[in-house]
Write a protein that holds these residues in place. Structure first.
Motif, PDB file in Angstrom:
ATOM      1  N   ALA A 183      36.005  26.135  41.174  1.00 20.96           N
ATOM      2  CA  ALA A 183      36.003  27.712  41.228  1.00 20.96           C
ATOM      3  C   ALA A 183      34.737  28.852  42.293  1.00 20.96           C
ATOM      4  CB  ALA A 183      35.775  28.159  40.495  1.00 20.96           C
ATOM      5  N   VAL A 184      35.566  29.977  42.570  1.00 26.64           N
ATOM      6  CA  VAL A 184      34.769  30.749  43.536  1.00 26.64           C
ATOM      7  C   VAL A 184      33.744  31.706  42.909  1.00 26.64           C
ATOM      8  CG1 VAL A 184      34.900  29.252  44.958  1.00 26.64           C
ATOM      9  CG2 VAL A 184      36.246  31.208  45.201  1.00 26.64           C
ATOM     10  N   GLU A 185      33.254  32.107  42.763  1.00 25.05           N
ATOM     11  CA  GLU A 185      32.864  33.567  42.118  1.00 25.05           C
ATOM     12  C   GLU A 185      32.608  34.493  43.034  1.00 25.05           C
ATOM     13  OE1 GLU A 185      29.512  33.117  39.516  1.00 25.05           O
ATOM     14  OE2 GLU A 185      30.685  32.083  37.992  1.00 25.05           O
ATOM     15  N   GLN A 186      32.075  34.455  44.405  1.00 20.91           N
ATOM     16  CA  GLN A 186      32.276  35.384  45.691  1.00 20.91           C
ATOM     17  C   GLN A 186      32.803  34.725  47.315  1.00 20.91           C
ATOM     18  OE1 GLN A 186      28.060  35.771  46.401  1.00 20.91           O
ATOM     19  NE2 GLN A 186      28.179  34.337  47.406  1.00 20.91           N
ATOM     20  N   GLY A 208      32.918  38.281  57.994  1.00 15.66           N
ATOM     21  CA  GLY A 208      31.331  37.731  57.127  1.00 15.66           C
ATOM     22  C   GLY A 208      31.398  38.641  56.316  1.00 15.66           C
ATOM     23  N   LYS A 209      31.703  39.404  55.766  1.00 17.52           N
ATOM     24  CA  LYS A 209      31.670  40.096  54.256  1.00 17.52           C
ATOM     25  C   LYS A 209      32.105  39.712  53.195  1.00 17.52           C
ATOM     26  CE  LYS A 209      31.284  44.424  52.124  1.00 17.52           C
ATOM     27  NZ  LYS A 209      30.362  45.132  52.414  1.00 17.52           N
ATOM     28  N   THR A 210      31.472  39.478  52.367  1.00 18.90           N
ATOM     29  CA  THR A 210      31.106  38.619  50.897  1.00 18.90           C
ATOM     30  C   THR A 210      31.317  39.888  50.558  1.00 18.90           C
ATOM     31  OG1 THR A 210      29.841  37.045  52.135  1.00 18.90           O
ATOM     32  CG2 THR A 210      29.761  37.979  49.650  1.00 18.90           C
ATOM     33  N   VAL A 211      31.701  39.739  49.450  1.00 23.72           N
ATOM     34  CA  VAL A 211      32.943  39.954  47.597  1.00 23.72           C
ATOM     35  C   VAL A 211      32.802  39.775  47.007  1.00 23.72           C
ATOM     36  CG1 VAL A 211      34.074  41.550  49.377  1.00 23.72           C
ATOM     37  CG2 VAL A 211      34.787  39.410  47.936  1.00 23.72           C
ATOM     38  N   GLN A 212      32.010  40.409  45.600  1.00 16.70           N
ATOM     39  CA  GLN A 212      32.178  39.443  44.251  1.00 16.70           C
ATOM     40  C   GLN A 212      32.835  39.728  43.847  1.00 16.70           C
ATOM     41  OE1 GLN A 212      29.380  38.342  43.312  1.00 16.70           O
ATOM     42  NE2 GLN A 212      28.069  38.735  44.858  1.00 16.70           N
ATOM     43  N   LEU A 213      34.164  38.219  42.672  1.00 15.59           N
ATOM     44  CA  LEU A 213      35.354  38.141  42.274  1.00 15.59           C
ATOM     45  C   LEU A 213      35.129  38.897  41.272  1.00 15.59           C
ATOM     46  CD1 LEU A 213      36.582  34.925  44.508  1.00 15.59           C
ATOM     47  CD2 LEU A 213      37.047  37.201  45.053  1.00 15.59           C
ATOM     48  N   THR A 214      35.540  40.245  41.902  1.00 23.39           N
ATOM     49  CA  THR A 214      35.507  40.746  40.181  1.00 23.39           C
ATOM     50  C   THR A 214      37.447  40.363  40.147  1.00 23.39           C
ATOM     51  OG1 THR A 214      35.614  43.203  41.189  1.00 23.39           O
ATOM     52  CG2 THR A 214      33.804  42.113  40.203  1.00 23.39           C
ATOM     53  N   PRO A 215      37.287  41.393  38.382  1.00 26.84           N
ATOM     54  CA  PRO A 215      38.960  40.824  38.654  1.00 26.84           C
ATOM     55  C   PRO A 215      39.938  41.874  39.482  1.00 26.84           C
ATOM     56  CG  PRO A 215      37.769  41.308  36.237  1.00 26.84           C
ATOM     57  CD  PRO A 215      37.031  41.776  37.201  1.00 26.84           C
ATOM     58  N   GLU A 216      38.945  43.219  39.562  1.00 26.15           N
ATOM     59  CA  GLU A 216      39.575  44.495  40.735  1.00 26.15           C
ATOM     60  C   GLU A 216      39.962  43.817  42.371  1.00 26.15           C
ATOM     61  OE1 GLU A 216      38.341  45.986  37.318  1.00 26.15           O
ATOM     62  OE2 GLU A 216      36.933  44.779  39.145  1.00 26.15           O
ATOM     63  N   ASN A 217      38.313  42.666  42.434  1.00 23.10           N
ATOM     64  CA  ASN A 217      38.869  42.386  44.102  1.00 23.10           C
ATOM     65  C   ASN A 217      39.508  41.131  43.528  1.00 23.10           C
ATOM     66  OD1 ASN A 217      36.689  43.975  44.767  1.00 23.10           O
ATOM     67  ND2 ASN A 217      34.295  42.236  44.871  1.00 23.10           N
ATOM     68  N   VAL A 218      40.032  40.500  42.979  1.00 22.60           N
ATOM     69  CA  VAL A 218      40.542  39.103  42.380  1.00 22.60           C
ATOM     70  C   VAL A 218      41.993  39.511  43.120  1.00 22.60           C
ATOM     71  CG1 VAL A 218      41.514  37.785  41.274  1.00 22.60           C
ATOM     72  CG2 VAL A 218      39.197  37.225  41.613  1.00 22.60           C
TER      73      VAL A 218
END
Length: 378
Positions: free
Chosen positions: A311-314, A272-282
């Motif tokens: 494409a997904v951003e989060q 259930g936790k959502t993360v933004q797909l920044t370069p670090e998170n990718v």
């Protein structure tokens, strides 16, 4: 009267004694079915093959793992030879067929995984096998879903709080000596199971030192005991400074310059936790999204993630994850090297050691470690 004779004839046939071969076959079938059910539902026996959990668990320890604590998993791969794992005993022949893969569920358990639990799980990166047939690993859980975990100067922190170290945790030490020693007497008799041979230089391991001695993996208490010998000049902890980068660590990205003694901080994925797909998170979570979340057609190109062509951003995680480490902190291939453990990979909780056999006994009389029998795992 005729009916009575027919009944008597049928009774006589049914009371005919079984042959010895039939009796043995029935007994074997019953034993296999019973053992399979017990192994699946209640507990399973494992043995420790590597030193990654020393000195808490030793090579040669036999232990029982409870399936009830975290809840028994329903089988995912039903086409399997009973009481086997990946191969048929004593061969390299696969013991299963992956033609059928069932949805996997977990029955209610006594508790959730807690920090400090010693947990058996299926090794996540082993993608060539179904989840329930990946190699079994055993480590200590140091990070729960949603935790921010960090290792600072060898100390593990969760959410900014230092965790209590395992009582028998091992570190790596350099034992500086004036001469070569009787390794059997000095190390093995003091409970040191892992040590290097004597060498006259350790420049690569101990920066700015040109000394003779040994590298040993042992507890703090045993290291202090070794220091009391006359021929021992010094005993020092081997550790990496924060400036050193270990490229083999997870997530194997130049964005993170970490080492085994200074790792993170990293946030452990939670359902259930959502993360933004920044370069670090990718870099950190891309492989999790691709490998363990049951998504279709995941493509990772640079800093971009697409799922089924979109494409997904989060991203919102579908299950919980854990961070595992071995108690032998410098000799453990654990989450620092290959990442998070998904909840559906959790097998059970290690409960107690029921037998322990020393693979390198000093004598035949010392083959069994009697003091470890029926030891509760802490």
């Amino acid at each position: 009267m005729a009916l009575e004779k027919e009944i008597n004839r049928s009774t006589a046939k049914s009371s005919k004694p079984k042959s010895a071969a039939r009796e043995w076959l029935d007994s074997i079938v019953f034993a296999v079915v019973a053992a399979t059910l017990i192994r699946w539902l209640f507990f399973e026996a494992f043995t420790i093959p590597t030193p990654s959990m020393e000195n808490s668990l030793l090579v040669g320890d036999f232990l029982f793992v409870s399936k009830l604590h975290y809840g028994t998993r329903t089988p995912k791969t039903p086409l399997q030879v009973p009481l086997t794992h990946q191969t048929i005993w004593g061969t390299s022949i696969p013991s299963y067929l992956d033609w059928i893969q069932l949805p996997q569920y977990r029955l209610p358990g006594f508790s959730d995984v807690k920090r400090g639990d010693v947990v058996v799980f299926n090794y996540p990166p082993e993608l060539q096998h179904p989840v329930d047939l990946r190699t079994n690993y055993i480590k200590r859980c140091v990070g729960l879903p949603g935790d921010q975990l960090e290792v600072r100067d060898m100390q593990v922190f969760a959410n900014g709080q230092a965790l209590e170290n395992p009582v028998r945790m091992e570190n790596e030490y350099f034992v500086s000596t004036t001469t070569a020693v009787n390794e059997e007497k000095v190390f093995r008799e003091n409970g040191v199971s892992e040590f290097s041979g004597y060498t006259e230089t350790y420049n690569d391991t101990i920066p700015s030192n040109d000394e003779s001695g040994y590298l040993v993996y042992t507890t703090e208490a045993i290291a202090a005991r070794l220091k009391e010998y006359d021929f021992v000049k010094d005993v020092r902890t081997v550790k990496a400074t924060k400036e050193i980068s270990e490229p083999s660590l997870y997530p194997n990205s130049p964005l993170f310059r970490w080492n085994r003694d200074n790792y993170g901080p990293v946030t452990i994925p939670a359902e259930g936790k959502t993360v933004q797909l920044t370069p670090e998170n990718v870099a950190m979570y891309g492989e999790v999204i691709k490998r363990y979340e049951n998504n279709e057609n995941v493509v990772i190109e640079g800093n971009k993630v697409t799922i089924d062509g979109k494409a997904v951003e989060q991203y919102t995680f579908k299950q919980d994850y854990y961070f595992m480490m071995g108690d032998n902190r410098h000799n453990s291939a654990d989450s620092r090297y290959w990442g998070f453990v998904p909840k559906d990979h959790i097998v059970g909780k290690a409960v107690f050691v029921w037998m322990s056999i020393d693979p390198n006994p000093t004598s035949a009389l010392n083959k069994i470690r009697w003091n470890r029998l029926f030891r509760i795992i802490e």
